[in-house]
Design a protein around this motif. Structure first.
Motif, mmCIF file in Angstrom:
data_model
loop_
_atom_site.group_PDB
_atom_site.id
_atom_site.type_symbol
_atom_site.label_atom_id
_atom_site.label_comp_id
_atom_site.label_asym_id
_atom_site.label_seq_id
_atom_site.Cartn_x
_atom_site.Cartn_y
_atom_site.Cartn_z
ATOM 1 N N ARG A 31 10.646 -5.813 -26.836
ATOM 2 C CA ARG A 31 10.586 -4.743 -25.841
ATOM 3 C C ARG A 31 11.645 -4.093 -24.999
ATOM 4 N N MET A 32 12.882 -4.912 -24.881
ATOM 5 C CA MET A 32 14.143 -4.555 -24.254
ATOM 6 C C MET A 32 14.763 -3.395 -25.286
ATOM 7 N N LEU A 33 14.806 -3.996 -26.705
ATOM 8 C CA LEU A 33 15.701 -3.067 -27.657
ATOM 9 C C LEU A 33 14.465 -1.940 -27.931
ATOM 10 N N ASN A 34 13.333 -1.816 -28.008
ATOM 11 C CA ASN A 34 12.473 -0.737 -28.208
ATOM 12 C C ASN A 34 12.611 0.069 -26.956
ATOM 13 N N MET A 47 16.496 -9.966 -16.570
ATOM 14 C CA MET A 47 16.916 -8.419 -16.453
ATOM 15 C C MET A 47 15.763 -7.817 -16.548
ATOM 16 N N PRO A 48 15.586 -6.871 -15.628
ATOM 17 C CA PRO A 48 14.366 -5.951 -15.731
ATOM 18 C C PRO A 48 14.306 -5.156 -17.060
ATOM 19 N N MET A 49 13.251 -4.629 -17.178
ATOM 20 C CA MET A 49 13.048 -3.745 -18.405
ATOM 21 C C MET A 49 13.877 -2.548 -18.702
ATOM 22 N N ASN A 50 14.369 -2.180 -17.596
ATOM 23 C CA ASN A 50 15.104 -0.792 -17.717
ATOM 24 C C ASN A 50 16.452 -0.935 -17.419
ATOM 25 N N ASP A 51 16.837 -2.192 -17.522
ATOM 26 C CA ASP A 51 18.376 -2.189 -17.198
ATOM 27 C C ASP A 51 19.207 -1.676 -18.320
ATOM 28 N N LEU A 52 18.914 -1.765 -19.589
ATOM 29 C CA LEU A 52 19.799 -1.139 -20.754
ATOM 30 C C LEU A 52 19.682 0.276 -20.561
ATOM 31 N N SER A 53 18.495 1.010 -19.921
ATOM 32 C CA SER A 53 18.826 2.411 -19.980
ATOM 33 C C SER A 53 19.632 2.881 -18.667
ATOM 34 N N LYS A 54 19.700 1.899 -18.041
ATOM 35 C CA LYS A 54 20.802 2.409 -16.690
ATOM 36 C C LYS A 54 22.308 1.776 -16.901
ATOM 37 N N THR A 55 22.615 1.423 -18.074
ATOM 38 C CA THR A 55 24.262 1.245 -18.196
ATOM 39 C C THR A 55 24.982 2.367 -18.216
ATOM 40 N N ARG A 56 26.186 2.174 -18.278
ATOM 41 C CA ARG A 56 27.177 2.995 -18.049
ATOM 42 C C ARG A 56 27.305 4.141 -19.140
ATOM 43 N N ILE A 57 26.925 3.495 -20.563
ATOM 44 C CA ILE A 57 27.104 4.450 -21.590
ATOM 45 C C ILE A 57 25.877 5.406 -21.735
ATOM 46 N N GLU A 75 30.374 -2.756 -23.028
ATOM 47 C CA GLU A 75 29.739 -3.197 -21.890
ATOM 48 C C GLU A 75 28.171 -3.178 -22.326
ATOM 49 N N PHE A 76 27.873 -1.990 -22.965
ATOM 50 C CA PHE A 76 26.424 -2.051 -23.528
ATOM 51 C C PHE A 76 26.234 -3.270 -24.711
ATOM 52 N N VAL A 77 27.295 -3.474 -25.506
ATOM 53 C CA VAL A 77 27.053 -4.451 -26.585
ATOM 54 C C VAL A 77 26.981 -5.909 -25.881
ATOM 55 N N LYS A 78 27.767 -6.081 -24.804
ATOM 56 C CA LYS A 78 27.489 -7.309 -24.014
ATOM 57 C C LYS A 78 26.185 -7.491 -23.589
ATOM 58 N N HIS A 79 25.609 -6.401 -22.928
ATOM 59 C CA HIS A 79 24.252 -6.591 -22.661
ATOM 60 C C HIS A 79 23.377 -6.684 -23.709
ATOM 61 N N ILE A 80 23.597 -6.361 -24.872
ATOM 62 C CA ILE A 80 22.675 -6.381 -26.103
ATOM 63 C C ILE A 80 22.752 -7.841 -26.589
ATOM 64 N N VAL A 81 23.856 -8.447 -26.674
ATOM 65 C CA VAL A 81 24.082 -9.888 -26.796
ATOM 66 C C VAL A 81 23.399 -10.752 -25.913
ATOM 67 N N ALA A 82 23.608 -10.443 -24.509
ATOM 68 C CA ALA A 82 22.782 -11.252 -23.441
ATOM 69 C C ALA A 82 21.251 -11.284 -23.713
#
Length: 77
Positions: free
Chosen positions: A52-55, A1-11, A33-40
Motif C-alpha cells: 500500500r505504501m509503495l503503491n 508511519m502514516p500512509m501518506n508519509d512518502l508523498s510528503k518527503t522532501r524529494i 532521504e527518500f531511499v532511507k524511508h523506502i528501506v525503513a
C-alpha cells in the motif's frame, strides 16, 4: 508511519514545487532521504502495508513524470 508519509518527503516537495531553484546537492540529499524511508518501510513484516505504501507513492509520482516529460519536449497526452 502514516500512509501518506512518502508523498510528503522532501524529494516529492522539491519535485512538485517549481517556484524554487533546487541544487543538485539538495536533490541528491532529498533522494537519499527518500531511499532511507523506502528501506525503513521494506523492513516491515506486513507485506500488505509495504504494498500500500509503495503503491500510494507510485500514484503520487506518476503525474510528476508526465509533467516533466511534457516540459522536455516529449509527447504529451
Amino acid at each position: 508511519m502514516p500512509m501518506n508519509d512518502l508523498s510528503k518527503t522532501r524529494i516529492i516537495i522539491l519535485l512538485t514545487d517549481s517556484s524554487q531553484k533546487v541544487t543538485n546537492t539538495e536533490m541528491q540529499d532529498a533522494y537519499e532521504e527518500f531511499v532511507k524511508h523506502i528501506v525503513a518501510i521494506s523492513n516491515s513484516e506486513d507485506y500488505s502495508y509495504i504494498f500500500r505504501m509503495l503503491n500510494l507513492t507510485r500514484i503520487e509520482i506518476a503525474p510528476l513524470k508526465e509533467l516533466y516529460q511534457c516540459g522536455q519536449g516529449e509527447k504529451c497526452a
